[in-house]
Design an enzyme around this catalytic site. Sequence first.
Site, PDB file in Angstrom:
ATOM      1  N   LYS A  45       0.800  -1.223   0.000  1.00  0.00           N
ATOM      2  CA  LYS A  45       0.000   0.000   0.000  1.00  0.00           C
ATOM      3  C   LYS A  45       0.835   1.276   0.000  1.00  0.00           C
ATOM      4  CE  LYS A  45      -4.391  -1.408   0.197  1.00  0.00           C
ATOM      5  NZ  LYS A  45      -5.446  -0.956  -0.732  1.00  0.00           N
ATOM      6  N   SER A 291       0.904  -9.693  -0.865  1.00  0.00           N
ATOM      7  CA  SER A 291       0.600  -8.265  -0.774  1.00  0.00           C
ATOM      8  C   SER A 291       0.874  -7.640   0.580  1.00  0.00           C
ATOM      9  CB  SER A 291      -0.861  -8.022  -1.159  1.00  0.00           C
ATOM     10  OG  SER A 291      -1.727  -8.812  -0.368  1.00  0.00           O
TER      11      SER A 291
END
Length: 305
Positions: A45, A291
């Site tokens: 992110k 991720s």
Amino acid sequence: MELVSLDDIQAAAERIAPVTVRTPLVPMGEIWVKPESLQRVGSFKIRGAYNAAVALAGPGGVVTHSSGNHGQALAYAARRLGVPCVVVVPEGTPRVKAEAIRGHGAELVVVPPEHRISGAEKVAAERGMTMVPPYDHPFVIAGQGTIGLEIVAELPDVEVVLVPVSGGGLASGIASAVKALAPAARVIGVEPELAADARESLRAGHVVPWEPSRSFRTIADGLRANLSELTFAHLRARLDDIVTVSEDEILAAMRHLAQTARLIAEPSGATATAAYLAGRAPSGRTVAVLSGGNVDPEVFRSALG
């Protein structure tokens, strides 16, 4: 609707270089894992959040809604930029993520899941802050797409890229980069069976939102968001397919990553690997995107069994 271009992604790569780690491709059996868990904030992110914050943030600061990881990343970006930050999270956000958001100096606002977007919009309006959404913005998508640049640069003959899908920003960005640089490669999205709104949307030909009461059943807390019109447009144009994995398969992938590749993955981060281990990915030289690694200790212990 205008889609993010390769030029946009390459510009993002330059913008975020001071704060991101160029994560390696880690061999794991016959595939490679791209461990974005090694970023400073523990997930991919930071790429999209920093790219958007640099471009959009005003003196009044930034606000967002997040399941946790985007909030951490934006809080980190805001502190570097010297502006205030407010992060609106849904009830049930893992404590490890909430504490990290506060640790980066942001104000945390906890709301019922169905109010996370409206809550952030209210803060933005009342305080004059700039909204930096977790996925629904071209700057965010371009930042996430830098992962695709790195995959193709390190493995030019990649044939399959497996990517977790939630709101769709990560998959939109990676698919945009990979399809521009390695058109023959297949980019496959992966969702939990219990939060498979993106697969349903792509098959229906329009965005099909799932209510929080439905998507919040999955242990993959970072994959509970619905697609936006912007991310749907990217995925419809550039994603080759989308597959789903069960809760048990996600936990098994977390265990496999820890024991085989020595990598810690949160449930959301393990979904791409879960698809490969479950035999739902096409054959070929494969990269699975891990991720994030911001996992609740209790959940990690349960995964290790």
